[in-house]
Design a protein around this motif. Sequence first.
Motif, mmCIF file in Angstrom:
data_model
loop_
_atom_site.group_PDB
_atom_site.id
_atom_site.type_symbol
_atom_site.label_atom_id
_atom_site.label_comp_id
_atom_site.label_asym_id
_atom_site.label_seq_id
_atom_site.Cartn_x
_atom_site.Cartn_y
_atom_site.Cartn_z
ATOM 1 N N SER A 27 -15.321 -30.222 58.831
ATOM 2 C CA SER A 27 -15.815 -31.303 59.676
ATOM 3 C C SER A 27 -14.836 -31.675 60.783
ATOM 4 C CB SER A 27 -16.119 -32.531 58.819
ATOM 5 O OG SER A 27 -14.926 -33.021 58.229
ATOM 6 N N SER A 28 -13.563 -31.286 60.627
ATOM 7 C CA SER A 28 -12.551 -31.621 61.633
ATOM 8 C C SER A 28 -11.710 -30.394 61.967
ATOM 9 C CB SER A 28 -11.661 -32.760 61.122
ATOM 10 O OG SER A 28 -12.411 -33.909 60.847
ATOM 11 N N PRO A 29 -12.317 -29.395 62.572
ATOM 12 C CA PRO A 29 -11.568 -28.175 62.897
ATOM 13 C C PRO A 29 -10.591 -28.398 64.048
ATOM 14 C CG PRO A 29 -13.755 -28.065 63.837
ATOM 15 C CD PRO A 29 -13.714 -29.313 63.001
ATOM 16 N N GLU A 30 -9.620 -27.529 64.164
ATOM 17 C CA GLU A 30 -8.692 -27.530 65.300
ATOM 18 C C GLU A 30 -9.402 -26.868 66.480
ATOM 19 O OE1 GLU A 30 -5.534 -28.611 65.500
ATOM 20 O OE2 GLU A 30 -5.079 -29.097 63.402
ATOM 21 N N ILE A 31 -9.544 -27.618 67.577
ATOM 22 C CA ILE A 31 -10.250 -27.105 68.755
ATOM 23 C C ILE A 31 -9.403 -27.367 69.989
ATOM 24 C CG2 ILE A 31 -12.274 -27.404 70.245
ATOM 25 C CD1 ILE A 31 -13.941 -27.949 67.790
ATOM 26 N N ARG A 32 -9.335 -26.389 70.875
ATOM 27 C CA ARG A 32 -8.631 -26.520 72.148
ATOM 28 C C ARG A 32 -9.589 -26.117 73.269
ATOM 29 N NH1 ARG A 32 -6.065 -28.678 69.016
ATOM 30 N NH2 ARG A 32 -3.838 -28.508 68.489
ATOM 31 N N TRP A 33 -9.893 -27.066 74.147
ATOM 32 C CA TRP A 33 -10.795 -26.809 75.273
ATOM 33 C C TRP A 33 -10.070 -27.040 76.591
ATOM 34 C CZ3 TRP A 33 -16.306 -29.334 74.447
ATOM 35 C CH2 TRP A 33 -17.003 -28.591 73.498
ATOM 36 N N ARG A 34 -10.608 -26.406 77.637
ATOM 37 C CA ARG A 34 -10.160 -26.683 79.000
ATOM 38 C C ARG A 34 -11.287 -27.358 79.774
ATOM 39 N NH1 ARG A 34 -7.766 -21.599 81.950
ATOM 40 N NH2 ARG A 34 -9.850 -20.811 81.507
ATOM 41 N N LEU A 35 -10.904 -28.317 80.581
ATOM 42 C CA LEU A 35 -11.856 -29.060 81.412
ATOM 43 C C LEU A 35 -11.461 -28.883 82.870
ATOM 44 C CD1 LEU A 35 -12.971 -32.780 80.940
ATOM 45 C CD2 LEU A 35 -12.157 -31.962 83.149
ATOM 46 N N THR A 36 -12.376 -28.426 83.703
ATOM 47 C CA THR A 36 -12.113 -28.360 85.138
ATOM 48 C C THR A 36 -12.783 -29.549 85.819
ATOM 49 O OG1 THR A 36 -12.226 -27.005 87.148
ATOM 50 C CG2 THR A 36 -14.090 -26.830 85.634
ATOM 51 N N SER A 37 -12.002 -30.278 86.596
ATOM 52 C CA SER A 37 -12.527 -31.434 87.329
ATOM 53 C C SER A 37 -12.986 -31.002 88.716
ATOM 54 C CB SER A 37 -11.444 -32.507 87.450
ATOM 55 O OG SER A 37 -11.881 -33.564 88.282
ATOM 56 N N GLY A 38 -13.925 -31.769 89.259
ATOM 57 C CA GLY A 38 -14.358 -31.535 90.631
ATOM 58 C C GLY A 38 -13.537 -32.325 91.633
ATOM 59 N N PHE A 39 -12.434 -32.982 91.163
ATOM 60 C CA PHE A 39 -11.721 -33.938 92.006
ATOM 61 C C PHE A 39 -10.214 -33.737 91.931
ATOM 62 C CE2 PHE A 39 -15.487 -35.784 89.927
ATOM 63 C CZ PHE A 39 -16.316 -35.840 91.038
ATOM 64 N N PRO A 40 -9.487 -34.181 92.965
ATOM 65 C CA PRO A 40 -8.022 -34.088 92.944
ATOM 66 C C PRO A 40 -7.409 -35.174 92.076
ATOM 67 C CG PRO A 40 -8.745 -35.108 94.989
ATOM 68 C CD PRO A 40 -10.001 -34.676 94.265
ATOM 69 N N LYS A 41 -6.206 -34.909 91.565
ATOM 70 C CA LYS A 41 -5.531 -35.867 90.685
ATOM 71 C C LYS A 41 -5.142 -37.148 91.415
ATOM 72 C CE LYS A 41 -3.635 -32.505 87.421
ATOM 73 N NZ LYS A 41 -2.402 -31.905 86.860
ATOM 74 N N SER A 42 -5.019 -37.087 92.722
ATOM 75 C CA SER A 42 -4.609 -38.271 93.483
ATOM 76 C C SER A 42 -5.627 -39.408 93.400
ATOM 77 C CB SER A 42 -4.385 -37.902 94.957
ATOM 78 O OG SER A 42 -5.575 -37.372 95.526
ATOM 79 N N LEU A 43 -6.879 -39.076 93.072
ATOM 80 C CA LEU A 43 -7.921 -40.098 92.953
ATOM 81 C C LEU A 43 -7.998 -40.534 91.485
ATOM 82 C CD1 LEU A 43 -10.615 -38.549 95.319
ATOM 83 C CD2 LEU A 43 -8.899 -40.293 95.832
ATOM 84 N N ASP A 44 -7.182 -41.546 91.166
ATOM 85 C CA ASP A 44 -7.029 -41.918 89.767
ATOM 86 C C ASP A 44 -8.307 -42.474 89.146
ATOM 87 O OD1 ASP A 44 -6.396 -44.064 91.643
ATOM 88 O OD2 ASP A 44 -6.005 -45.300 89.899
ATOM 89 N N THR A 45 -9.194 -43.018 89.954
ATOM 90 C CA THR A 45 -10.448 -43.544 89.411
ATOM 91 C C THR A 45 -11.383 -42.409 89.011
ATOM 92 O OG1 THR A 45 -11.047 -43.759 91.735
ATOM 93 C CG2 THR A 45 -10.529 -45.777 90.543
ATOM 94 N N TYR A 260 -17.758 -34.501 65.989
ATOM 95 C CA TYR A 260 -17.126 -34.252 67.286
ATOM 96 C C TYR A 260 -18.108 -34.517 68.428
ATOM 97 C CZ TYR A 260 -12.796 -32.186 65.426
ATOM 98 O OH TYR A 260 -11.581 -32.000 64.815
ATOM 99 N N LYS A 261 -19.365 -34.174 68.222
ATOM 100 C CA LYS A 261 -20.370 -34.493 69.241
ATOM 101 C C LYS A 261 -20.463 -36.006 69.443
ATOM 102 C CE LYS A 261 -23.408 -30.501 68.425
ATOM 103 N NZ LYS A 261 -24.740 -30.077 67.912
ATOM 104 N N THR A 262 -20.421 -36.745 68.341
ATOM 105 C CA THR A 262 -20.488 -38.207 68.431
ATOM 106 C C THR A 262 -19.287 -38.760 69.180
ATOM 107 O OG1 THR A 262 -21.780 -38.369 66.394
ATOM 108 C CG2 THR A 262 -20.569 -40.333 67.081
ATOM 109 N N ILE A 263 -18.123 -38.218 68.920
ATOM 110 C CA ILE A 263 -16.913 -38.668 69.614
ATOM 111 C C ILE A 263 -17.006 -38.361 71.107
ATOM 112 C CG2 ILE A 263 -14.440 -38.181 69.878
ATOM 113 C CD1 ILE A 263 -14.389 -37.871 66.768
ATOM 114 N N LEU A 264 -17.513 -37.204 71.460
ATOM 115 C CA LEU A 264 -17.677 -36.859 72.879
ATOM 116 C C LEU A 264 -18.690 -37.781 73.550
ATOM 117 C CD1 LEU A 264 -17.619 -32.960 72.736
ATOM 118 C CD2 LEU A 264 -15.948 -34.408 73.891
#
Length: 362
Positions: A27-45, A260-264
Amino acid sequence: MKRRQFLTTAGAGIATAGVAAPAIAQSSPEIRWRLTSGFPKSLDTIYGAADLMSKYVSEATDGKFQIQPFAAGEIVGTFQALDAVGNGTVEMAHSSSYYYVGKDPTFAFASAAPFALNTRQQNAWMYHGGGLDLYNEFYKKFNVYMLPGGATGAQMGGWFRKEVNTVADLAGLKFRIAGLTGEVLAKLGVIPQQIAGGDIYPALERGTIDAAEWVGPYDDEKLGFQKVAPYYYYPGFWEGTGMMHFFFNQQKWEELPNNYKTILRAGAAYANVDMVAKYDARNPAALKRLVAGGAQLRPFSQEILEASLKAAQEVYTDLSAKNPDFKKIYESMRAFRGEEYLWFQIAEFSFDNFMIRARSRL
């Protein structure tokens, strides 16, 4: 065996069986994902929603589920994020649906479109008006599952190098604009340009474009548009809200355990609320600084608003006639919008209108 020893041993066996290690591991496996954002880091919001989601998920799973965010361009560019998720290059992304109207105009209403919904109405439609279900049915065609992941509130109309008072002033104007709005404004003579956030300033500075819109005062100040285009127009009638989204590779989403789906889902909802709260809290001071620094506020004329509304309705009618997916979602949004404004004009608008007029006496 003595009675006390028997009971202790039996009890330990029952407890162990009740929380068997293999069940916990599953129920709690070790998972590593990558997320690509559509925005630059300078836009903190707007970029910050990806960091917030990653932090939330890690803390909620005691570090077992780790999501690493990457800014636009570090893995793929802004306009490639959806494909990167669909083809499995990354497991997820944080972007805005209307960036992909070139694939299908149906993407627009998940984020924003001219004269559509405001932020509260968009959330209501998504969560309780059938919008999210309709969109996830549509997104399956792209091997993607989607959750709302932020909102900007009503946006500004953008920065212009010269004043635009009439529809005639729009003719030949090279305008950085996202989503379906480019097609709508093209009917009025605008030449739409789709440019990622980090590339807008140099294009405006060089005169490659004549005007640009992004979000509103807090982000716009960071991007420095006031230095090269003094006229700041409002409202951004094409974005009564600007909803962002978390995109998940469909197979990766389905493989996740339910907890994990619920947490997401919870993390996305928190990011959705947090983003608009940040903009609402930070825009007033930023607007004051911009005006003090020389920005010249201008409302769009009634002529431009009316002409844009007419053009938008023509575009929606045309697209509905040839795209069943667009028609289905547009009709859902349109019906919901009608009911929402029936309500909003009674309480919300009346209250806000009075409070705005009374502000100087409060």
